[in-house]
Design a protein around this motif. Sequence first.
Motif, PDB file in Angstrom:
ATOM      1  N   MET A 265       0.823  -1.204   0.000  1.00 17.44           N
ATOM      2  CA  MET A 265       0.000   0.000   0.000  1.00 17.44           C
ATOM      3  C   MET A 265       0.859   1.255   0.000  1.00 17.44           C
ATOM      4  SD  MET A 265      -2.731   1.744   0.024  1.00 17.44           S
ATOM      5  CE  MET A 265      -3.949   0.442   0.079  1.00 17.44           C
ATOM      6  N   GLY A 266       1.895   1.274   0.842  1.00 18.95           N
ATOM      7  CA  GLY A 266       2.774   2.433   0.852  1.00 18.95           C
ATOM      8  C   GLY A 266       3.570   2.570  -0.430  1.00 18.95           C
ATOM      9  N   SER A 267       4.047   1.440  -0.938  1.00 20.04           N
ATOM     10  CA  SER A 267       4.933   1.471  -2.104  1.00 20.04           C
ATOM     11  C   SER A 267       4.228   1.916  -3.378  1.00 20.04           C
ATOM     12  CB  SER A 267       5.553   0.085  -2.329  1.00 20.04           C
ATOM     13  OG  SER A 267       6.413  -0.249  -1.270  1.00 20.04           O
ATOM     14  N   ILE A 268       2.939   1.622  -3.504  1.00 17.35           N
ATOM     15  CA  ILE A 268       2.261   1.963  -4.761  1.00 17.35           C
ATOM     16  C   ILE A 268       2.199   3.475  -4.964  1.00 17.35           C
ATOM     17  CG2 ILE A 268      -0.120   2.047  -3.899  1.00 17.35           C
ATOM     18  CD1 ILE A 268      -0.871   0.524  -6.531  1.00 17.35           C
TER      19      ILE A 268
ATOM     20  N   MET B 190       4.835  -0.561 -10.338  1.00 18.30           N
ATOM     21  CA  MET B 190       3.544   0.014  -9.968  1.00 18.30           C
ATOM     22  C   MET B 190       2.433  -1.020 -10.184  1.00 18.30           C
ATOM     23  SD  MET B 190       1.699   3.414 -11.537  1.00 18.30           S
ATOM     24  CE  MET B 190       1.665   2.713 -13.205  1.00 18.30           C
ATOM     25  N   ALA B 191       2.503  -1.741 -11.304  1.00 15.66           N
ATOM     26  CA  ALA B 191       1.489  -2.751 -11.614  1.00 15.66           C
ATOM     27  C   ALA B 191       1.568  -3.936 -10.657  1.00 15.66           C
ATOM     28  CB  ALA B 191       1.657  -3.227 -13.056  1.00 15.66           C
TER      29      ALA B 191
ATOM     30  N   ALA C  89       3.812  -4.719 -17.875  1.00 16.06           N
ATOM     31  CA  ALA C  89       3.191  -4.365 -16.598  1.00 16.06           C
ATOM     32  C   ALA C  89       1.921  -5.174 -16.353  1.00 16.06           C
ATOM     33  CB  ALA C  89       2.879  -2.873 -16.563  1.00 16.06           C
ATOM     34  N   LEU C  90       1.102  -5.376 -17.383  1.00 17.20           N
ATOM     35  CA  LEU C  90      -0.141  -6.130 -17.222  1.00 17.20           C
ATOM     36  C   LEU C  90       0.131  -7.589 -16.873  1.00 17.20           C
ATOM     37  CD1 LEU C  90      -2.239  -4.638 -20.173  1.00 17.20           C
ATOM     38  CD2 LEU C  90      -2.510  -4.194 -17.716  1.00 17.20           C
TER      39      LEU C  90
END
Length: 275
Positions: free
Chosen positions: A70-73, A204-205, A98-99
């Motif tokens: 949660m923090g990293s995103i 991010m993904a 990424a997908l």
Amino acid sequence: MELFTGAEFGFLSGSGLDGIQAGTLALIVVIGFAAGWIDAVVGGGGLLQLPALLLVPGVSPVQALATNKMGSIFGTTTSAVTYYRRVHPDLRTAIPMALIALAGSFGGAVVATLLPPSVFKPIIVAALVAVAVFTAVKPTVGELTQLRHQGVRHYVAAGTIGALIGFYDGLIGPGTGSFLIIAMVVAMGYNFLDASAKAKMVNMATNFGSLVFFIPSGHVLWGLGLALGVANMLGGYTGARMAVSRGSRFIRVVFLVVVSVLILRLGYDVVVENF
């Protein structure tokens, strides 16, 4: 020492902030900034965040992993946008990669609740040692983009890297950005700066893929996660701007430092868990 308690702030109950010492919370925020900076440059911020989250009383390993995501995103999203605006990475490679990584990360998160990470750690340490040695003895690797593959083979390589490292990120996490960067440098032929830009989008993904599982299952501690998120955003923005301005050589040096620390950290875990 001052405490934040759920009794004083009812909405904090179950957020990870109830009962936490003010000094511990401040330390976690500072570590969140540093982790965001490291993630933006070469990945590996989870090396700092996961142990810090485990300092919070009552936080389980799965909750720490979920809250770390949660923090990293927030940080990876901020650095991905910064890299995109300044480096303009090729989205035809980054988006499919990424997908696929997102799906792999979801699968890794599911397995993380079933299998102990210690099963995989010896393999990961061996791979990191090989990566560090290769990068150290090949000083010119990653300075220029010289793609290894063209056409379909290029996208197959990208998809394979995304699936494997995405699964690892959902399962364990620390060092994901570093693995992505070195895989794109060595297996695909990107320079360190281009690889870092794409790695942020993929990372991010993978964070999002893990959260698709962790949020409904109730493992995320929202208060801690959002506090880390703000710190990660600031660190990610600062780190991405510095990486872009300093270039591939700077990223390579930081990469070697972070990978060395990652080897020591995971290697220590392997020794403690097996002897």
